[in-house]
Design an enzyme around this catalytic site. Structure first.
Site, short mmCIF file in Angstrom:
data_model
loop_
_atom_site.label_atom_id
_atom_site.label_comp_id
_atom_site.label_asym_id
_atom_site.label_seq_id
_atom_site.Cartn_x
_atom_site.Cartn_y
_atom_site.Cartn_z
CE1 TYR A 10 -9.30 1.59 8.57
CE2 TYR A 10 -9.90 2.76 10.57
CZ TYR A 10 -8.96 2.44 9.61
OH TYR A 10 -7.70 2.98 9.69
N GLY B 4 0.84 -1.21 0.00
CA GLY B 4 0.00 0.00 0.00
C GLY B 4 0.86 1.25 0.00
CE LYS C 30 -6.73 -0.56 10.02
NZ LYS C 30 -5.39 -0.81 9.51
CG ASP D 183 -0.60 0.82 -3.86
OD1 ASP D 183 -0.44 1.53 -2.85
OD2 ASP D 183 -1.74 0.53 -4.31
CG LEU E 197 1.77 3.72 -5.18
CD1 LEU E 197 1.16 3.47 -6.55
CD2 LEU E 197 3.08 4.52 -5.33
#
Ligand SMILES: NC(=O)c1ccc[n+]([C@@H]2O[C@H](COP(=O)([O-])OP(=O)(O)OC[C@H]3O[C@@H](n4cnc5c(N)ncnc54)[C@H](O)[C@@H]3O)[C@@H](O)[C@H]2O)c1
Length: 326
Positions: free
Chosen positions: A143, A8, A147, A34, A10
């Site tokens: 989300y 990830g 997490k 990415d 970028l």
């Protein structure tokens, strides 16, 4: 760490973490990757190795780790809070499926892993002020669920397989190099762009929404310091609370007005992002990070505001095109 992979790379964090890692360990030692093809404005691919890598495919991760003999991974690939709420199935697949596959590859090759958790890993029943390191975590967003699950999965791989996993519960990040990727705290970046362009911003959160925030240079330093810390001291290894400043949209606007006195702020509340923000703490207690690996923030709100405006001003100019009603 001899060879580092950043997934990830970028995104908002990767575009600043990769140059910092390359400066410290050498450009050839840091492989950026990415799922998105680089655009002309992406500096990361031009400055060192870059690989197209979709983290939901274990073979792709394994191939890159083997080819470059990677021994540490900063796993940044994820969907952020607002985007995840729009696409919960994809969020689960990328945030959990990607992490699981990455940990499996790390287990096979003995790589250390850094995973950014978030203040999103807390929830509405978490104490809102001075949120303790160990506390109630019942997030109610997809989300937040990914997490928190990520924190636990990393703990499991550390305990069960001896993988050197480490992580931080990052607050909302403010930066000027790359736009944010669809989080609830994106307003705190957009506001600077709109203030310079139009002297006006319409905020999607209520004026009194208090959240933990951090300027990107502090976040990058925290990630690198944690990965270099003495592992024997890291009791809270995968989920350190991390704090630097805590503010509301109204307070941020006040600080911007110190530099741009005619700046105006109004509000069009987005109920989805407001609900997410309301479920997050106002300010976390980061004493475990301070005690276990010496964390100290360097940037506060006034210093960050001045620096953001200084960096963005040359790019955004001083034009003030007419708005409706002007
Ligand atoms: N930016 C913040 O304020 C913030 C705060 C707390 C935690 N975090 C966490 O930090 C990490 C990075 O955040 P960011 O702000 O840089 O996000 P971002 O959205 O700016 O960047 C994420 C990158 O991941 C890539 N990606 C998405 N799916 C992928 C896949 N399947 N395989 C490979 N790459 C994929 C995207 O193309 C993008 O470049 C995330 O885990 C996020 O949850 C960020």
């Amino acid at each position: 760490m001899r060879r580092i992979l950043v997934t990830g790379a970028l995104g908002q964090i990767g575009s600043e973490l990769v140059p910092a890692l390359r400066q410290r360990y050498g450009a050839e030692s840091v492989v950026a990757s990415d799922v998105r093809m680089p655009q002309a404005e992406d500096r990361v691919p031009a400055e060192g190795p870059f690989e197209y890598l979709d983290c939901v495919h274990i073979r792709e991760i394994d191939a890159v780790v083997r080819r470059y003999e990677v021994d540490a991974v900063y796993h940044l690939a994820a969907l952020l809070s607002a985007v995840a709420e729009e696409r919960p199935r994809v969020a689960w697949e990328v945030n959990m499926g990607g992490l699981y596959r990455l940990l499996e590859v790390a287990r096979q090759h003995g790589c250390a892993v850094f995973l950014p958790s978030s203040i999103g890993a807390f929830g509405p029943s978490t104490p809102k002020r001075a949120t303790p390191q160990v506390t109630i975590q019942r997030p109610d967003t997809i989300y937040g669920i990914t997490k928190l699950s990520g924190e636990l999965l990393c703990d499991y791989y550390a305990k069960r397989f001896g993988i050197d996993t480490r992580g931080l519960r990052l607050p909302g990040l403010v930066s000027h190099r790359t736009p944010p990727g669809g989080g609830t705290t994106d307003y705190a970046v957009e506001i600077f762009h709109q203030a310079l362009r139009y002297r006006h911003y319409t905020c999607f959160l209520r004026p009194d929404t208090c959240l933990d925030m951090m300027y990107m240079p502090d976040a990058i330093r925290a990630m690198m310091e944690l990965m270099e810390a003495d592992p024997s001291r890291l009791e809270s290894r995968n989920a350190f609370n991390l704090a630097a400043m805590s503010f509301t949209p109204a307070r941020l606007a006040e600080e911007i007005r110190v530099h741009l006195p005619d700046f105006e702020l109004d509000f069009a509340i987005d109920p989805v992002r407001q609900a997410i923000a309301d479920s997050w703490p106002d300010s976390v207690d980061d004493s475990a990070a301070r005690e276990q690996w010496g964390w100290r923030p360097e940037w506060d709100l006034p210093a960050m505001t001045a620096d953001m405006l200084e960096h963005l001003r040359p790019r955004l100019g001083r034009e003030r095109p007419a708005r409706a009603g002007d």
